[in-house]
Design an enzyme around this catalytic site. Structure first.
Site, PDB file in Angstrom:
ATOM      1  N   GLU A   1       0.800  -1.229   0.000  1.00 52.78           N
ATOM      2  CA  GLU A   1       0.000   0.000   0.000  1.00 52.78           C
ATOM      3  C   GLU A   1       0.834   1.281   0.000  1.00 52.78           C
ATOM      4  OE1 GLU A   1      -3.942  -1.879   2.212  1.00 52.78           O
ATOM      5  OE2 GLU A   1      -2.795  -0.330   3.260  1.00 52.78           O
TER       6      GLU A   1
ATOM      7  N   GLU B   1      -5.246  -8.561   0.823  1.00 52.10           N
ATOM      8  CA  GLU B   1      -5.951  -8.226   2.069  1.00 52.10           C
ATOM      9  C   GLU B   1      -7.422  -8.035   1.768  1.00 52.10           C
ATOM     10  OE1 GLU B   1      -4.519  -4.916   4.410  1.00 52.10           O
ATOM     11  OE2 GLU B   1      -2.424  -5.482   4.091  1.00 52.10           O
TER      12      GLU B   1
END
Length: 444
Positions: free
Chosen positions: A171, A354
């Site tokens: 991320e 995720e």
């Protein structure tokens, strides 16, 4: 509760990889063990008002000292793989000093997974930059990208092909925008220009690191993990449609398009030329080095409309929400995957790295009946199934997270785990959602 997945779904095939995920700073604790240095998150947590309740990464889940117990826990779930991150501060606690004790911890982790028949999926950076690098400008400083490439070389040389999959970054949107643009995460800077500059250097670091990683671990897969929150226009008006397009360009394609097409989306910097990062001529070509997989982290959607004071604003929705306040919208995952597959002809194989829900259901009489989270997983697994049916090459799915942990600026107030952690006693208890995973995986 069992997950209700179609009998013919690829998700029921043993070739599809299922795993659980964590991150080093969120679970390890032992910040002073083995010579580990201060990270930007240690400093951020120590700054009053930055983290809810003044929480910090100690002891988190005490995973550093409870490694064998936690490996047995992972094995008991029946997963194929475990996605973890490596703490740069443990590996290089001062510039150019490579810490044997830090390497040894992750070698024990990797070897313990392999001994249990679990594939190691390593992330080299999940937000915990050594503070000494931040003191020199952190991700605003171009030199940090080259420092990362050296670190990635050292780790991949040490762990080699024992690791099945390496992700350079988790991320980078969060590292760059939450950390340097909005001030919500470490190091807490607030500047549009610096946010985009940090993003550029993170993507550059990714590209710089790949050649050595491939040489050190030629049998492993190498890629990156991006978080994506698809934008939906709040109306059919051209203004709202353009606002949603801008939001996606800014938050998704600013990160993905350089990796897959070697260029930034024109919309963002045409509208805000002052946001454009300083770059060298070769940077975009370095970023666009081929990757073996793209990891996608998905939690929720955004509904967008034109804003009078900026480019767009997010409109609150009546969707059901998780305990952190994020809309539950599984169709957004299908829409996102199908859209990316149509937009990028060279989209690599995808892993959902995720996906999960904050469900703060409490432990009662030795059990946690987290039905909202269990339903969330069921719905989103079906969303993945639908994307596969629509032609997207998805090869795996990782539940976030293995266990309750330190949830960054939210401290310990939000629980994402399929395993409950009593932070006082460190007792682990598999929740209803975790038992559902056990049953689903056993039934494949």
């Amino acid at each position: 509760m069992n997950f209700n997945i179609p009998a013919t779904s690829k998700l029921r095939d043993k070739t599809f990889t299922f795993g659980v995920a964590t991150a080093s700073f969120q679970i390890e604790g032992s910040s002073a063990a083995d010579g580990r240095c201060e990270s930007i998150w240690d400093r951020f947590c120590a700054t009053p008002g930055k983290v809810l309740h003044g929480d910090n990464g100690e002891p988190a889940c005490d995973h550093y000292r409870r490694l064998e117990q936690d490996l047995d826990l992972i094995e008991s779930l029946g997963v194929d793989a475990y996605r973890f991150s490596i703490a740069w501060p443990r590996i290089e606690p001062s510039p150019g000093v490579w810490n044997e004790a830090g390497f040894a911890f992750y070698e024990r982790l990797v070897d313990g997974l392999i001994a249990r028949g679990i594939k190691p999926f390593a992330t080299l950076y999940h937000w915990d930059l050594p503070q000494y690098l931040e003191d020199q400008g952190g991700w605003i400083n171009r030199e940090t990208a080259y420092k990362f490439a050296v670190y990635a070389d050292k780790v991949s040389a040490r762990l080699g092909n024992r690791v099945a999959s390496y992700a350079t970054f988790n991320e980078p949107w969060c590292s760059a925008f939450l950390g340097y643009r909005f001030g919500i995460h470490a190091p807490g800077l607030k500047s549009d220009r610096l946010g985009f500059q940090a993003a550029h250097h993170l993507l550059l670091a990714h590209g710089l690191a790949l050649p050595a990683m491939r040489a050190n671990a030629p049998k492993a897969q190498h890629g990156i993990v991006l978080n994506m929150t698809p934008s939906y226009a709040n109306s059919d008006s051209p203004e709202d449609q353009l606002a949603a397009e801008f939001a996606d360009a800014e938050n998704t394609h600013t990160y993905l398009q350089p990796l897959l097409q070697g260029r930034y989306p024109t919309l963002v910097f045409a509208q805000h030329p002052d946001w454009a990062p300083i770059q060298l001529a070769e940077d975009l070509a370095i970023m666009a080095a081929p990757i073996d997989f793209l990891g996608i982290n998905y939690y929720t959607r955004g509904v967008i409309e034109k804003s009078d004071s900026g480019d767009y604003q997010t409109v609150p929705q009546a969707d059901a929400k998780t305990d952190i306040g994020w809309s539950i919208y599984p169709a957004g995952l299908t829409d996102l995957l199908v859209d990316l597959n149509g937009r990028y002809s060279n989209l690599p194989p995808v892993f959902i790295t995720e996906n999960g829900a904050a469900d703060n259901t409490e432990l009662v009489a030795g059990a946690v009946h987290d039905t909202m989270r269990t339903d969330y997983y069921n719905q989103h697994l079906n969303a993945v199934h639908q994307a596969i049916e629509a032609g997207v090459d998805i090869q795996g799915y990782f539940a976030w997270s293995l266990m309750d942990n330190f949830e960054w600026a939210y401290g310990y107030s939000q629980r994402f785990g399929i395993v409950h952690v009593d932070y006082q006693t460190q007792v682990r208890t598999i929740k209803t959602s975790g038992k559902s995973w056990q049953q689903f995986l056993a039934d494949r």
